[in-house]
Design a protein around this motif. Structure first.
Motif, short mmCIF file in Angstrom:
data_model
loop_
_atom_site.label_atom_id
_atom_site.label_comp_id
_atom_site.label_asym_id
_atom_site.label_seq_id
_atom_site.Cartn_x
_atom_site.Cartn_y
_atom_site.Cartn_z
N ARG A 1 2.33 -7.45 12.78
CA ARG A 1 3.00 -6.74 12.01
C ARG A 1 1.82 -6.64 10.90
O ARG A 1 1.12 -7.39 10.71
CB ARG A 1 4.25 -7.36 11.35
CG ARG A 1 4.17 -8.68 10.66
CD ARG A 1 5.48 -9.07 10.35
NE ARG A 1 5.21 -10.46 9.43
CZ ARG A 1 5.11 -11.67 9.81
NH1 ARG A 1 5.14 -11.84 11.14
NH2 ARG A 1 5.02 -12.74 8.92
N ILE A 2 2.33 -5.45 10.17
CA ILE A 2 1.05 -5.13 9.17
C ILE A 2 1.59 -5.73 7.76
O ILE A 2 2.43 -6.04 7.31
CB ILE A 2 1.03 -3.69 8.81
CG1 ILE A 2 -0.25 -3.05 8.07
CG2 ILE A 2 2.23 -3.00 8.02
CD1 ILE A 2 -0.43 -1.94 8.08
N SER A 3 0.22 -6.23 7.08
CA SER A 3 0.42 -7.02 6.09
C SER A 3 0.51 -6.09 4.55
O SER A 3 0.31 -4.84 4.95
CB SER A 3 -1.03 -7.84 5.56
OG SER A 3 -2.09 -6.93 5.44
N GLU A 4 0.63 -6.70 3.60
CA GLU A 4 0.81 -5.61 2.46
C GLU A 4 -0.54 -4.90 2.10
O GLU A 4 -0.46 -3.92 1.73
CB GLU A 4 1.25 -6.33 1.25
CG GLU A 4 3.03 -6.64 1.33
CD GLU A 4 3.82 -5.65 1.26
OE1 GLU A 4 3.40 -4.63 0.77
OE2 GLU A 4 4.85 -5.64 2.16
N ALA A 5 -1.47 -5.76 2.27
CA ALA A 5 -2.84 -5.48 2.13
C ALA A 5 -3.39 -4.11 3.21
O ALA A 5 -3.80 -3.13 2.86
CB ALA A 5 -4.06 -6.49 2.35
N LYS B 1 -0.89 -2.19 4.50
CA LYS B 1 -0.26 -0.98 3.96
C LYS B 1 -0.82 -0.14 2.91
O LYS B 1 -0.90 0.94 2.93
CB LYS B 1 1.11 -1.56 3.68
CG LYS B 1 2.07 -2.01 4.44
CD LYS B 1 3.49 -2.27 4.00
CE LYS B 1 4.52 -2.99 5.31
NZ LYS B 1 5.66 -3.48 4.37
N ARG B 2 -1.60 -1.04 1.82
CA ARG B 2 -2.10 -0.26 0.75
C ARG B 2 -3.25 0.29 1.26
O ARG B 2 -3.73 1.44 0.97
CB ARG B 2 -2.39 -1.43 -0.31
CG ARG B 2 -1.55 -2.02 -1.08
CD ARG B 2 -1.80 -2.46 -2.35
NE ARG B 2 -2.53 -3.92 -1.75
CZ ARG B 2 -2.30 -5.32 -1.68
NH1 ARG B 2 -0.87 -5.36 -1.83
NH2 ARG B 2 -3.15 -5.91 -1.36
N LEU B 3 -3.96 -0.28 2.17
CA LEU B 3 -5.25 0.32 3.05
C LEU B 3 -4.78 1.75 3.61
O LEU B 3 -5.70 2.70 3.16
CB LEU B 3 -5.98 -0.43 3.95
CG LEU B 3 -7.31 -0.02 4.52
CD1 LEU B 3 -8.35 0.21 3.49
CD2 LEU B 3 -7.81 -0.98 5.62
N LEU B 4 -3.78 1.67 4.25
CA LEU B 4 -3.29 3.04 4.86
C LEU B 4 -3.02 4.01 3.90
O LEU B 4 -3.43 5.38 4.31
CB LEU B 4 -2.15 2.89 5.73
CG LEU B 4 -2.51 1.94 7.38
CD1 LEU B 4 -1.00 2.02 7.80
CD2 LEU B 4 -3.24 3.02 8.08
N GLU B 5 -2.45 3.81 2.87
CA GLU B 5 -2.26 4.58 2.04
C GLU B 5 -3.47 5.19 1.33
O GLU B 5 -3.57 6.40 1.01
CB GLU B 5 -1.25 4.12 0.73
CG GLU B 5 0.02 3.73 1.26
CD GLU B 5 1.06 3.22 0.12
OE1 GLU B 5 0.54 3.20 -1.00
OE2 GLU B 5 2.29 2.73 0.38
N GLU B 6 -4.21 4.43 1.15
CA GLU B 6 -5.69 4.69 0.36
C GLU B 6 -6.53 5.68 1.61
O GLU B 6 -7.10 6.40 0.85
CB GLU B 6 -6.42 3.52 -0.03
CG GLU B 6 -5.71 3.15 -1.05
CD GLU B 6 -6.52 1.56 -1.40
OE1 GLU B 6 -7.20 1.04 -0.76
OE2 GLU B 6 -5.97 0.79 -2.22
N MET B 7 -6.52 5.24 2.58
CA MET B 7 -7.03 5.94 3.69
C MET B 7 -6.53 7.40 3.92
O MET B 7 -7.37 8.31 4.59
CB MET B 7 -7.27 5.02 4.94
CG MET B 7 -8.39 4.11 5.05
SD MET B 7 -8.32 3.27 6.49
CE MET B 7 -9.20 4.65 7.81
#
Length: 348
Positions: free
Chosen positions: A72-76, A78-84
């Motif tokens: 599963r994806i971590s909170e970090a 998820k944040r990286l995906l949004e930024e990318m």
């Protein structure tokens, strides 16, 4: 950003390949909530050996959580995906595609997700997620939001969330029931969206299409008339787009009527209206709910539809000219861009 990407593509093309691979792994895991390595490898068309090396790296960066139950994806992460996301779109030409379609049809915004909804459940889910993001940005306090039925809207409804309850907002069906799977009916989608966001909802318990006598009779019912008036005052409409003949079959349109529609060039269907490739209405169904004139007066109209097979249908509805936002996928967008290019060549 575009200049930097062009330089990277020339000097470090392998870097972009690796970046794309890791981005897609993270995105797939996020959309799956929890997934095993074998399932993930199959969905990404990647060998388990290659995938293991990549997921081990992503775990070492605290972007993935891997345990006995799966990944599963971590909170970090998820944040990286949004930024990318904007970088990813620019890197693979989706930003340019969005702008090309937006400019051609005079839209306020076009959002394209990667993939083909016809082929990939992950892309369908991502399409729904993108639709949720657009709707949340457009919603205001005390809004009335009308939604149509269909599988794409159902996918969107299942993912809609709100940071705070939208107690003053009201979700309503754009029209009556479709007479198909309950999960895909506008009533179900409106109630699901309301429950997931803490908003209110009203339902319209009438058939999707009506004869003139039935319509006149129903509209004399005070309760029906009152909810229809609320629906027609919606500030936001969210709708899907379908292939005209597929939708005619699903709505059990009389065979003679369907043949006549086809002869008139019916290509697309949306909110009960059938459009030809130029965006002209060639057939409309008598229905309690939103009318064409209501759509034309609505402040925000959001279309959400994807899949290569729907490219022409989406272009037809966009030519109608009353949508503000289009949320689609890469396969449909490429079809639409091809149609735009052909038109430009013919005019030139």
């Amino acid at each position: 950003m575009h200049a930097l990407i062009a330089i990277q593509q020339q000097l470090l093309p392998d870097l972009l390949v690796v970046m794309r691979k890791r981005y897609l792994i993270l995105r797939q895991v996020m959309l799956s909530d929890m997934i095993g390595r074998r399932s993930l490898a199959a969905s990404l068309d990647m060998t388990e050996r290659v995938l293991r090396a990549e997921t081990d790296f992503l775990k070492s960066q605290d972007l993935l959580i891997i345990d006995a139950g799966g990944m599963r994806i971590s909170e970090a992460g998820k944040r990286l995906l949004e930024e990318m996301e904007p970088f990813y779109k620019a890197m693979f030409g989706l930003s340019e595609l969005e702008e090309k379609i937006r400019r051609h049809f005079g839209l306020k915004q076009v959002v394209i997700v990667s993939g083909d909804s016809d082929e990939s459940p992950v892309t369908r889910r991502e399409l729904g997620r993108a639709g949720c993001s657009v709707l949340r940005k457009d919603m205001k306090d005390n809004d009335v939001i009308a939604v149509t039925g269909g599988s794409t809207l159902a996918q969107m409804a299942g993912q809609l969330t709100s940071q705070a309850p939208l107690k003053n907002n009201l979700f309503v069906p754009a029209r009556g029931g479709l007479g198909e799977s309950l999960d895909y009916q506008a009533n179900t989608i409106a109630s699901t969206m309301a429950k997931r966001t803490g908003a209110q909802y009203r339902l319209l318990h009438v058939p999707d299409h009506l004869g003139e006598e039935a319509y006149t009779s129903l509209m004399q019912e005070p309760n029906v008339r009152e909810i229809v008036e609320v629906i027609r005052r919606s500030r936001i409409v969210v709708h899907g787009i379908g292939d005209a003949m597929v939708m005619a079959r699903r709505r059990r349109v009389d065979a003679t009527v369907a043949e006549a529609m086809q002869a008139e060039g019916a290509l697309a269907e949306s909110f009960g209206y059938y459009f030809d490739r130029n965006g002209a209405v060639v057939h409309k169904m008598l229905t309690a709910g939103l009318r064409l004139e209501d759509i034309m007066e609505t402040e925000v109209v959001i279309a959400i539809a994807g899949g290569r097979s729907k490219g022409e249908a989406i272009a037809a509805v966009m030519r109608f000219g009353h949508d503000d936002v289009l949320v689609t996928d890469e396969a449909a967008a490429l079809e639409i861009a091809s149609i735009i290019d052909k038109e430009s060549a013919q005019q030139g």
